[in-house]
Design a protein around this motif. Structure first.
Motif, PDB file in Angstrom:
ATOM      1  N   GLY A   1     -64.352  -6.659   3.139  1.00 23.06           N
ATOM      2  CA  GLY A   1     -64.321  -8.062   2.771  1.00 23.06           C
ATOM      3  C   GLY A   1     -65.502  -8.807   3.352  1.00 23.06           C
ATOM      4  N   ALA A   2     -65.326 -10.108   3.581  1.00 22.08           N
ATOM      5  CA  ALA A   2     -66.431 -10.936   4.043  1.00 22.08           C
ATOM      6  C   ALA A   2     -65.910 -12.040   4.953  1.00 22.08           C
ATOM      7  CB  ALA A   2     -67.182 -11.547   2.857  1.00 22.08           C
ATOM      8  N   VAL A   3     -66.761 -12.423   5.905  1.00 22.81           N
ATOM      9  CA  VAL A   3     -66.487 -13.550   6.790  1.00 22.81           C
ATOM     10  C   VAL A   3     -67.663 -14.512   6.702  1.00 22.81           C
ATOM     11  CG1 VAL A   3     -66.134 -14.318   9.175  1.00 22.81           C
ATOM     12  CG2 VAL A   3     -65.058 -12.202   8.370  1.00 22.81           C
ATOM     13  N   TYR A   4     -67.381 -15.774   6.431  1.00 27.01           N
ATOM     14  CA  TYR A   4     -68.395 -16.819   6.344  1.00 27.01           C
ATOM     15  C   TYR A   4     -68.162 -17.818   7.477  1.00 27.01           C
ATOM     16  CZ  TYR A   4     -69.510 -15.171   1.620  1.00 27.01           C
ATOM     17  OH  TYR A   4     -69.873 -14.412   0.535  1.00 27.01           O
ATOM     18  N   VAL A   5     -69.188 -18.057   8.281  1.00 26.09           N
ATOM     19  CA  VAL A   5     -69.144 -19.108   9.299  1.00 26.09           C
ATOM     20  C   VAL A   5     -70.080 -20.203   8.815  1.00 26.09           C
ATOM     21  CG1 VAL A   5     -69.568 -19.707  11.705  1.00 26.09           C
ATOM     22  CG2 VAL A   5     -68.591 -17.477  11.124  1.00 26.09           C
ATOM     23  N   VAL A   6     -69.537 -21.392   8.578  1.00 27.41           N
ATOM     24  CA  VAL A   6     -70.265 -22.434   7.847  1.00 27.41           C
ATOM     25  C   VAL A   6     -70.340 -23.712   8.671  1.00 27.41           C
ATOM     26  CG1 VAL A   6     -69.794 -21.519   5.558  1.00 27.41           C
ATOM     27  CG2 VAL A   6     -68.107 -23.001   6.640  1.00 27.41           C
ATOM     28  N   MET A   7     -71.355 -24.505   8.374  1.00 31.00           N
ATOM     29  CA  MET A   7     -71.594 -25.752   9.089  1.00 31.00           C
ATOM     30  C   MET A   7     -72.033 -26.830   8.104  1.00 31.00           C
ATOM     31  SD  MET A   7     -71.775 -27.023  12.278  1.00 31.00           S
ATOM     32  CE  MET A   7     -72.317 -25.792  13.466  1.00 31.00           C
TER      33      MET A   7
ATOM     34  N   THR B   1     -65.006 -27.490   1.322  1.00 33.37           N
ATOM     35  CA  THR B   1     -65.331 -28.879   1.642  1.00 33.37           C
ATOM     36  C   THR B   1     -65.118 -29.084   3.135  1.00 33.37           C
ATOM     37  OG1 THR B   1     -64.614 -29.613  -0.553  1.00 33.37           O
ATOM     38  CG2 THR B   1     -64.833 -31.294   1.160  1.00 33.37           C
ATOM     39  N   LEU B   2     -66.165 -29.565   3.808  1.00 38.24           N
ATOM     40  CA  LEU B   2     -66.113 -29.804   5.248  1.00 38.24           C
ATOM     41  C   LEU B   2     -66.380 -31.266   5.542  1.00 38.24           C
ATOM     42  CD1 LEU B   2     -68.106 -26.773   6.738  1.00 38.24           C
ATOM     43  CD2 LEU B   2     -65.631 -26.989   6.441  1.00 38.24           C
ATOM     44  N   GLY B   3     -65.799 -31.746   6.631  1.00 36.65           N
ATOM     45  CA  GLY B   3     -66.067 -33.089   7.088  1.00 36.65           C
ATOM     46  C   GLY B   3     -67.421 -33.188   7.764  1.00 36.65           C
ATOM     47  N   PRO B   4     -67.844 -34.398   8.138  1.00 40.62           N
ATOM     48  CA  PRO B   4     -69.168 -34.590   8.747  1.00 40.62           C
ATOM     49  C   PRO B   4     -69.266 -33.927  10.116  1.00 40.62           C
ATOM     50  CG  PRO B   4     -67.842 -36.599   8.910  1.00 40.62           C
ATOM     51  CD  PRO B   4     -67.076 -35.658   8.039  1.00 40.62           C
ATOM     52  N   GLY B   5     -70.282 -33.071  10.287  1.00 40.51           N
ATOM     53  CA  GLY B   5     -70.482 -32.388  11.556  1.00 40.51           C
ATOM     54  C   GLY B   5     -69.505 -31.258  11.802  1.00 40.51           C
ATOM     55  N   GLN B   6     -68.868 -30.746  10.751  1.00 37.37           N
ATOM     56  CA  GLN B   6     -67.790 -29.767  10.937  1.00 37.37           C
ATOM     57  C   GLN B   6     -68.263 -28.332  10.785  1.00 37.37           C
ATOM     58  OE1 GLN B   6     -64.238 -30.154   8.401  1.00 37.37           O
ATOM     59  NE2 GLN B   6     -63.042 -29.549  10.196  1.00 37.37           N
ATOM     60  N   MET B   7     -67.655 -27.464  11.597  1.00 38.97           N
ATOM     61  CA  MET B   7     -67.837 -26.019  11.525  1.00 38.97           C
ATOM     62  C   MET B   7     -66.515 -25.373  11.142  1.00 38.97           C
ATOM     63  SD  MET B   7     -68.076 -23.455  14.697  1.00 38.97           S
ATOM     64  CE  MET B   7     -67.629 -21.744  14.428  1.00 38.97           C
ATOM     65  N   ALA B   8     -66.587 -24.278  10.394  1.00 42.73           N
ATOM     66  CA  ALA B   8     -65.380 -23.530  10.041  1.00 42.73           C
ATOM     67  C   ALA B   8     -65.738 -22.070   9.831  1.00 42.73           C
ATOM     68  CB  ALA B   8     -64.725 -24.109   8.784  1.00 42.73           C
ATOM     69  N   MET B   9     -64.728 -21.212   9.908  1.00 42.19           N
ATOM     70  CA  MET B   9     -64.880 -19.794   9.588  1.00 42.19           C
ATOM     71  C   MET B   9     -63.871 -19.443   8.510  1.00 42.19           C
ATOM     72  SD  MET B   9     -64.651 -16.456  12.113  1.00 42.19           S
ATOM     73  CE  MET B   9     -62.890 -16.128  12.011  1.00 42.19           C
ATOM     74  N   VAL B  10     -64.340 -18.723   7.485  1.00 38.40           N
ATOM     75  CA  VAL B  10     -63.498 -18.367   6.344  1.00 38.40           C
ATOM     76  C   VAL B  10     -63.515 -16.858   6.173  1.00 38.40           C
ATOM     77  CG1 VAL B  10     -63.108 -18.684   3.873  1.00 38.40           C
ATOM     78  CG2 VAL B  10     -64.085 -20.549   5.231  1.00 38.40           C
ATOM     79  N   GLY B  11     -62.326 -16.263   5.987  1.00 38.07           N
ATOM     80  CA  GLY B  11     -62.226 -14.827   5.744  1.00 38.07           C
ATOM     81  C   GLY B  11     -61.792 -14.530   4.326  1.00 38.07           C
TER      82      GLY B  11
ATOM     83  N   PRO C   1     -80.958 -25.410   9.236  1.00 41.16           N
ATOM     84  CA  PRO C   1     -80.052 -26.311   9.959  1.00 41.16           C
ATOM     85  C   PRO C   1     -80.658 -27.645  10.368  1.00 41.16           C
ATOM     86  CG  PRO C   1     -79.673 -24.062  10.653  1.00 41.16           C
ATOM     87  CD  PRO C   1     -80.855 -24.024   9.734  1.00 41.16           C
ATOM     88  N   GLY C   2     -81.917 -27.658  10.789  1.00 45.18           N
ATOM     89  CA  GLY C   2     -82.532 -28.905  11.203  1.00 45.18           C
ATOM     90  C   GLY C   2     -82.681 -29.925  10.097  1.00 45.18           C
ATOM     91  N   ASP C   3     -82.510 -29.496   8.840  1.00 42.46           N
ATOM     92  CA  ASP C   3     -82.588 -30.421   7.714  1.00 42.46           C
ATOM     93  C   ASP C   3     -81.271 -31.164   7.467  1.00 42.46           C
ATOM     94  OD1 ASP C   3     -85.191 -29.659   7.352  1.00 42.46           O
ATOM     95  OD2 ASP C   3     -84.759 -28.226   5.750  1.00 42.46           O
ATOM     96  N   ALA C   4     -80.228 -30.843   8.262  1.00 41.93           N
ATOM     97  CA  ALA C   4     -78.943 -31.546   8.204  1.00 41.93           C
ATOM     98  C   ALA C   4     -78.254 -31.410   6.858  1.00 41.93           C
ATOM     99  CB  ALA C   4     -79.098 -33.014   8.587  1.00 41.93           C
ATOM    100  N   GLU C   5     -78.411 -30.253   6.215  1.00 41.68           N
ATOM    101  CA  GLU C   5     -77.690 -29.925   4.990  1.00 41.68           C
ATOM    102  C   GLU C   5     -76.846 -28.680   5.250  1.00 41.68           C
ATOM    103  OE1 GLU C   5     -77.655 -31.675   2.271  1.00 41.68           O
ATOM    104  OE2 GLU C   5     -79.226 -33.114   2.812  1.00 41.68           O
ATOM    105  N   PRO C   6     -75.776 -28.438   4.477  1.00 43.26           N
ATOM    106  CA  PRO C   6     -74.869 -27.322   4.757  1.00 43.26           C
ATOM    107  C   PRO C   6     -75.568 -25.961   4.749  1.00 43.26           C
ATOM    108  CG  PRO C   6     -73.825 -28.859   3.259  1.00 43.26           C
ATOM    109  CD  PRO C   6     -75.260 -29.298   3.388  1.00 43.26           C
ATOM    110  N   TYR C   7     -75.070 -25.071   5.605  1.00 49.91           N
ATOM    111  CA  TYR C   7     -75.628 -23.724   5.738  1.00 49.91           C
ATOM    112  C   TYR C   7     -74.571 -22.825   6.350  1.00 49.91           C
ATOM    113  CZ  TYR C   7     -76.080 -24.891  10.692  1.00 49.91           C
ATOM    114  OH  TYR C   7     -75.811 -25.261  11.982  1.00 49.91           O
TER     115      TYR C   7
ATOM    116  N   THR D   1     -69.138 -30.662  -0.132  1.00 48.45           N
ATOM    117  CA  THR D   1     -68.596 -29.469  -0.780  1.00 48.45           C
ATOM    118  C   THR D   1     -69.755 -28.565  -1.169  1.00 48.45           C
ATOM    119  OG1 THR D   1     -66.705 -30.699  -1.651  1.00 48.45           O
ATOM    120  CG2 THR D   1     -67.230 -28.604  -2.709  1.00 48.45           C
ATOM    121  N   PHE D   2     -69.648 -27.276  -0.838  1.00 46.17           N
ATOM    122  CA  PHE D   2     -70.736 -26.348  -1.157  1.00 46.17           C
ATOM    123  C   PHE D   2     -70.167 -24.944  -1.338  1.00 46.17           C
ATOM    124  CE2 PHE D   2     -70.285 -26.921   3.359  1.00 46.17           C
ATOM    125  CZ  PHE D   2     -70.384 -25.645   3.909  1.00 46.17           C
ATOM    126  N   PRO D   3     -70.889 -24.080  -2.075  1.00 49.41           N
ATOM    127  CA  PRO D   3     -70.378 -22.738  -2.372  1.00 49.41           C
ATOM    128  C   PRO D   3     -70.623 -21.768  -1.219  1.00 49.41           C
ATOM    129  CG  PRO D   3     -72.469 -23.061  -3.465  1.00 49.41           C
ATOM    130  CD  PRO D   3     -72.130 -24.374  -2.808  1.00 49.41           C
TER     131      PRO D   3
END
Length: 596
Positions: A390-396, A439-449, A375-381, A404-406
């Protein structure tokens, strides 16, 4: 708890036992070694509802009992709490941890302990371990004291036997969780300090305390022991590389169920939302400890703290839902809620209960996994919980760009993700989910199910108090030094939207530099320490900032935004940034046109 106000010299490096380290690495996220918890637990800790280190709000019996009533209210609404941790300074300074402080606790702890246990909640107590933080040395401890008289050796004199007797007496009275904070493993009597190296002293102390805790655990199998400051880890920033200056030691997991990774504070990743930078700090420290071999379920990020005190920067409930989901998603089995529970009411109560239910299932049945950048490298994770359902992904996306990232398949036998659904997001930019790419905006968090977790049942809504731009583009800016601690640039006025200015403070050799301006009540507001000024000709232009807080943990960046409607079109705007840091620093700036 706020360690910075009690900083002491970092201990010398110590490497964990190689055989245990490799064994633990092999078992991480599959079968953690004893004394790991059997299942995830939920803990309430009352720190940040009061604060006696970076504020002047004392712990009292009435405050503690009020929060217990609030805890029981939330329990009635479906929120789970298994433990209530009484944090720092419950004790009388002259009582050797045997007596409670008066007049704050005129009736002692019996009513609190009894009410907890009568309602199915196990009580816990905080200890400053072997350091004298608002407590005097008991007679039995004095032959263990250091030359400064501020800590006791674990391996010499009468301190450790007496301390373990104290712990046993509280266990016998119903205490089931023990928090060990502010440990000093380099403490030694003057005689020993003159003969042994710091490393030898540290080894002796660690071995003595571990063995004492091992015996305590054998006698008291229901005890939950948690390790906080002093047991390893460089927690001040998110730019230090591994290994930590104060190394972690995996052998502590032989006696502690959990080790923490630092109180909430801003990361060194600049964000328009101060609280988003705080989120990134918690994510970063968990990832660092995981890299060192700690199973995620044995890490407490201490990331969810709400309240009205300086330790949490007077957060209240601002941006709390994203912070809570991230705390659960990081995978630690000690799920801790800190602070003023009375702030959580109305529809927030069933929301919180639903979040707990989802992530306790993901933690307990499938475990949590990490992916992406540090996270401190400021790239998506992100963090992913996988079960047979199933699966739940919490992304930043912590960077200053739309990205955009997989969302990767984590396990070799994990079924295809199938059709997913964004179940939580910040306001503003609407994430785009196509297959397993988001695809997330700058500084954005989301959760995907995905799978069963894509159902509307798991929709946790939109976080309205973090708003993400719908577009962002870099703007040419030529920041240059104009005087000591000050940089300036003339920047073209955007035709629409807002001008975002991102500024960072570095050491002269280019290393990130945090400025500490103190905590309440005497600390300086960082808006005065890191001052952003905007002008067009002789006219001052308003700059909106979110870091205008008294920040005990320091800050290395500043972000400000200027509405284009406040600017004269076609005329450049002059941006000046001044740092009041007394040491020599190097300042950097960049600019972006953002549209909300």
């Amino acid at each position: 708890m706020n360690r910075h106000l009690l900083r002491r010299e970092s201990a010398a490096a110590v490497l964990p036992a190689v055989c245990f380290c490799f064994a633990l690495l092999g078992r991480a996220q599959t079968e953690p070694p004893p004394p790991a918890l059997a299942t995830p637990i939920s803990v309430y800790n009352n720190w940040s509802s009061y604060d006696e280190l970076s504020d002047n709000i004392p712990l009292t019996e009435s405050l503690a009992m009020r929060e217990l009533d609030e805890l029981l209210r939330l329990k009635q609404g479906g929120v789970r709490f298994d433990y209530y941790m009484m944090d720092a300074f419950w004790f009388a300074p002259d009582g050797g941890y045997r007596n409670w402080r008066t007049p704050n606790w005129p009736n002692g702890p019996d009513a609190w302990i009894a009410k907890c246990r009568a309602n199915g909640v196990s009580p816990g107590l905080w200890f400053s371990t072997n350091t004298l933080v608002k407590i005097d040395a008991a007679p039995a401890w004095k032959d263990s004291l250091t030359a400064k008289g501020d800590a006791m050796s674990f391996s010499e004199g009468g301190f450790l036997p007496d301390f373990m007797n104290v712990l046993q007496s509280w266990y016998d009275r119903g205490i089931r969780m023990f928090k060990f904070d502010f440990a000093d493993l380099t403490a030694a009597t003057p005689e020993t300090a003159a003969k042994l190296t710091k490393q030898e002293i540290k080894d002796r102390n660690a071995a003595a305390f571990r063995e004492a805790l091992r015996r305590f655990r054998a006698r008291n199998p229901e005890a939950v022991l948690v390790a906080f400051n002093g047991f390893g880890g460089s927690l001040d920033n998110t730019v230090d590389q591994l290994p930590f200056r104060d190394p972690t030691d995996l052998r502590w997991l032989e006696v502690f169920q959990m080790e923490y990774t630092g109180d909430p504070r801003p990361s060194d990743v600049p964000e328009a939302s101060f609280w988003r930078s705080v989120d990134i700090y918690g994510d970063h420290m968990v990832r660092r400890f995981e890299q060192l071999g700690f199973p995620l379920e044995r890490i407490d990020s201490t990331g969810f703290m709400v309240g009205k005190t300086g330790t949490i920067y007077y957060r209240g409930l601002h941006a709390w839902k994203g912070a809570y989901l991230l705390t659960l998603a990081r995978g630690g089995w000690v799920n801790t809620v800190h602070g003023n529970l009375e702030l959580i009411g109305g529809g927030d109560v069933p929301w919180m209960a639903r979040a707990q239910k989802l992530f306790f299932e993901l933690q307990g049945l499938g475990r949590i996994h990490t992916f992406g950048a540090i996270p401190g490298d400021a790239e998506p994770y992100g963090f992913a919980g996988i079960t047979t359902r199933g699966a739940v992904y919490v992304v930043m996306n912590p960077g200053q760009a739309i990205s955009t990232f997989p969302l990767p398949r984590i396990l070799a036998d994990q079924p295809p993700l199938g059709i997913g659904r964004v179940q939580f997001r910040d306001a503003g930019y609407v994430p785009k989910l196509i297959g397993n790419k988001i695809t997330l905006g700058p500084g954005q968090m989301a959760m995907v199910g995905f799978g069963a977790y894509a159902a509307p049942l798991y929709d946790f809504g939109i976080q309205d108090d973090v708003v993400i731009p719908r577009s962002i583009e870099p703007v040419h800016s030529d920041f240059h030094s104009v005087e000591r601690g000050t940089i300036e640039a003339n920047i073209p006025t955007p035709l629409r939207g807002e001008l975002r200015i991102v500024l960072r403070e570095l050491t002269p050799d280019g290393y990130v530099r945090r400025t500490w301006a103190g905590g309440p009540p005497n600390g300086a507001n960082m808006a005065k320490v890191f001052a952003i000024e905007a002008t067009q000709g002789d006219r001052s232009i308003p700059v909106r900032i979110d870091y205008d807080k008294v920040i005990w943990s320091g800050l290395s960046w500043a972000v400000g935004e200027i509405d284009s409607s406040d600017l004269t079109p076609g005329t450049p705007v002059t941006i000046r940034f001044h740092s009041a840091e007394k040491d020599p620093v190097q300042l950097e700036g960049s600019a972006y046109n953002v549209v909300y």
